[in-house]
Design a protein around this motif. Structure first.
Motif, mmCIF file in Angstrom:
data_model
loop_
_atom_site.group_PDB
_atom_site.id
_atom_site.type_symbol
_atom_site.label_atom_id
_atom_site.label_comp_id
_atom_site.label_asym_id
_atom_site.label_seq_id
_atom_site.Cartn_x
_atom_site.Cartn_y
_atom_site.Cartn_z
ATOM 1 N N VAL A 145 -9.815 0.033 6.343
ATOM 2 C CA VAL A 145 -10.464 -0.095 5.041
ATOM 3 C C VAL A 145 -11.080 1.231 4.595
ATOM 4 O O VAL A 145 -10.957 1.616 3.427
ATOM 5 N N ASN A 146 -11.727 1.943 5.496
ATOM 6 C CA ASN A 146 -12.345 3.210 5.106
ATOM 7 C C ASN A 146 -11.304 4.243 4.685
ATOM 8 O O ASN A 146 -11.552 5.049 3.788
ATOM 9 N N ILE A 147 -10.130 4.195 5.261
ATOM 10 C CA ILE A 147 -9.054 5.113 4.888
ATOM 11 C C ILE A 147 -8.518 4.756 3.510
ATOM 12 O O ILE A 147 -8.282 5.641 2.675
ATOM 13 N N VAL A 148 -8.335 3.473 3.260
ATOM 14 C CA VAL A 148 -7.901 3.025 1.927
ATOM 15 C C VAL A 148 -8.921 3.489 0.889
ATOM 16 O O VAL A 148 -8.547 3.964 -0.188
ATOM 17 N N GLY A 149 -10.194 3.395 1.210
ATOM 18 C CA GLY A 149 -11.243 3.858 0.303
ATOM 19 C C GLY A 149 -11.161 5.344 0.023
ATOM 20 O O GLY A 149 -11.318 5.779 -1.117
ATOM 21 N N ARG A 150 -10.897 6.138 1.048
ATOM 22 C CA ARG A 150 -10.792 7.587 0.859
ATOM 23 C C ARG A 150 -9.575 7.955 0.021
ATOM 24 O O ARG A 150 -9.641 8.846 -0.831
ATOM 25 N N ILE A 151 -8.475 7.249 0.227
ATOM 26 C CA ILE A 151 -7.273 7.501 -0.568
ATOM 27 C C ILE A 151 -7.517 7.101 -2.020
ATOM 28 O O ILE A 151 -7.173 7.845 -2.938
ATOM 29 N N ILE B 265 0.844 -1.205 0.000
ATOM 30 C CA ILE B 265 0.000 0.000 0.000
ATOM 31 C C ILE B 265 0.873 1.246 0.000
ATOM 32 O O ILE B 265 0.618 2.193 -0.757
ATOM 33 N N ALA B 266 1.910 1.275 0.815
ATOM 34 C CA ALA B 266 2.815 2.427 0.879
ATOM 35 C C ALA B 266 3.408 2.731 -0.487
ATOM 36 O O ALA B 266 3.425 3.883 -0.937
ATOM 37 N N THR B 267 3.886 1.705 -1.154
ATOM 38 C CA THR B 267 4.493 1.878 -2.476
ATOM 39 C C THR B 267 3.478 2.398 -3.478
ATOM 40 O O THR B 267 3.769 3.319 -4.254
ATOM 41 N N ASN B 268 2.278 1.837 -3.461
ATOM 42 C CA ASN B 268 1.248 2.269 -4.412
ATOM 43 C C ASN B 268 0.785 3.692 -4.149
ATOM 44 O O ASN B 268 0.599 4.473 -5.090
ATOM 45 N N VAL B 269 0.614 4.057 -2.898
ATOM 46 C CA VAL B 269 0.200 5.425 -2.571
ATOM 47 C C VAL B 269 1.282 6.406 -3.019
ATOM 48 O O VAL B 269 0.985 7.415 -3.665
ATOM 49 N N ARG B 270 2.529 6.095 -2.728
ATOM 50 C CA ARG B 270 3.627 6.986 -3.110
ATOM 51 C C ARG B 270 3.723 7.116 -4.629
ATOM 52 O O ARG B 270 3.862 8.230 -5.154
ATOM 53 N N ARG B 271 3.632 6.017 -5.354
ATOM 54 C CA ARG B 271 3.711 6.066 -6.818
ATOM 55 C C ARG B 271 2.572 6.881 -7.423
ATOM 56 O O ARG B 271 2.793 7.699 -8.320
ATOM 57 N N LEU B 272 1.371 6.641 -6.941
ATOM 58 C CA LEU B 272 0.223 7.391 -7.451
ATOM 59 C C LEU B 272 0.345 8.872 -7.127
ATOM 60 O O LEU B 272 0.036 9.729 -7.962
ATOM 61 N N PRO C 11 -10.202 0.828 -4.706
ATOM 62 C CA PRO C 11 -9.423 0.483 -3.516
ATOM 63 C C PRO C 11 -8.523 -0.736 -3.738
ATOM 64 O O PRO C 11 -7.384 -0.758 -3.256
ATOM 65 N N ALA C 12 -8.991 -1.700 -4.505
ATOM 66 C CA ALA C 12 -8.188 -2.898 -4.769
ATOM 67 C C ALA C 12 -6.872 -2.565 -5.450
ATOM 68 O O ALA C 12 -5.879 -3.294 -5.283
ATOM 69 N N ASP C 13 -6.834 -1.463 -6.202
ATOM 70 C CA ASP C 13 -5.596 -1.068 -6.882
ATOM 71 C C ASP C 13 -4.477 -0.770 -5.891
ATOM 72 O O ASP C 13 -3.301 -0.937 -6.219
ATOM 73 N N LEU C 14 -4.828 -0.336 -4.703
ATOM 74 C CA LEU C 14 -3.813 -0.020 -3.703
ATOM 75 C C LEU C 14 -3.209 -1.272 -3.076
ATOM 76 O O LEU C 14 -2.164 -1.194 -2.434
ATOM 77 N N PHE C 15 -3.856 -2.417 -3.272
ATOM 78 C CA PHE C 15 -3.367 -3.683 -2.729
ATOM 79 C C PHE C 15 -2.565 -4.495 -3.745
ATOM 80 O O PHE C 15 -2.021 -5.528 -3.406
ATOM 81 N N LYS C 16 -2.527 -4.035 -4.985
ATOM 82 C CA LYS C 16 -1.869 -4.792 -6.053
ATOM 83 C C LYS C 16 -0.365 -4.616 -6.009
ATOM 84 O O LYS C 16 0.140 -3.510 -5.850
ATOM 85 N N ARG C 17 0.310 -5.725 -6.190
ATOM 86 C CA ARG C 17 1.768 -5.675 -6.333
ATOM 87 C C ARG C 17 2.052 -5.241 -7.755
ATOM 88 O O ARG C 17 1.353 -5.618 -8.675
ATOM 89 N N GLY C 18 3.046 -4.406 -7.934
ATOM 90 C CA GLY C 18 3.309 -3.862 -9.249
ATOM 91 C C GLY C 18 2.792 -2.440 -9.321
ATOM 92 O O GLY C 18 2.271 -1.894 -8.347
ATOM 93 N N LYS C 19 2.922 -1.847 -10.457
ATOM 94 C CA LYS C 19 2.631 -0.416 -10.612
ATOM 95 C C LYS C 19 1.172 -0.163 -10.940
ATOM 96 O O LYS C 19 0.690 -0.585 -12.001
ATOM 97 N N PRO C 20 0.420 0.536 -10.065
ATOM 98 C CA PRO C 20 -0.958 0.894 -10.381
ATOM 99 C C PRO C 20 -0.986 2.019 -11.398
ATOM 100 O O PRO C 20 -0.034 2.790 -11.508
#
Length: 75
Positions: free
Chosen positions: A48-54, A7-14, A62-71
């Motif tokens: 979960v609600n925070i992941v949804g807001r992000i 999640i950290a990696t995906n949030v930072r990349r996005l 929200p599932a995109d934030l859980f994916k390994r690899g580049k969203p």
């Protein structure tokens, strides 16, 4: 890799793809910038609600934030 790190990696990349600061993401997701920083450092497990807001702020599922690899950033 732990899920917090994924999640950290995906949030930072996005966030970087949108050229937003942590403060800008925090405002759009209705969070504190300190909390966004903690998420990006994988220091907290976001509820979960925070992941949804992000995800809403980024315009992704929200599932995109859980994916390994580049969203993909939208918009």
């Amino acid at each position: 890799m732990e899920i917090e790190e994924v999640i950290a990696t995906n949030v930072r990349r996005l966030r970087h793809a949108k050229k937003w600061t942590q403060e800008e993401l925090a405002e759009k997701a209705r969070l504190s910038s300190r909390y966004v920083g903690a998420i990006e450092r994988a220091n907290v497990s976001a509820r979960v609600n925070i992941v949804g807001r992000i995800a809403d702020a980024f315009g992704v599922e929200p599932a995109d934030l859980f994916k390994r690899g580049k969203p993909k950033a939208h918009g």
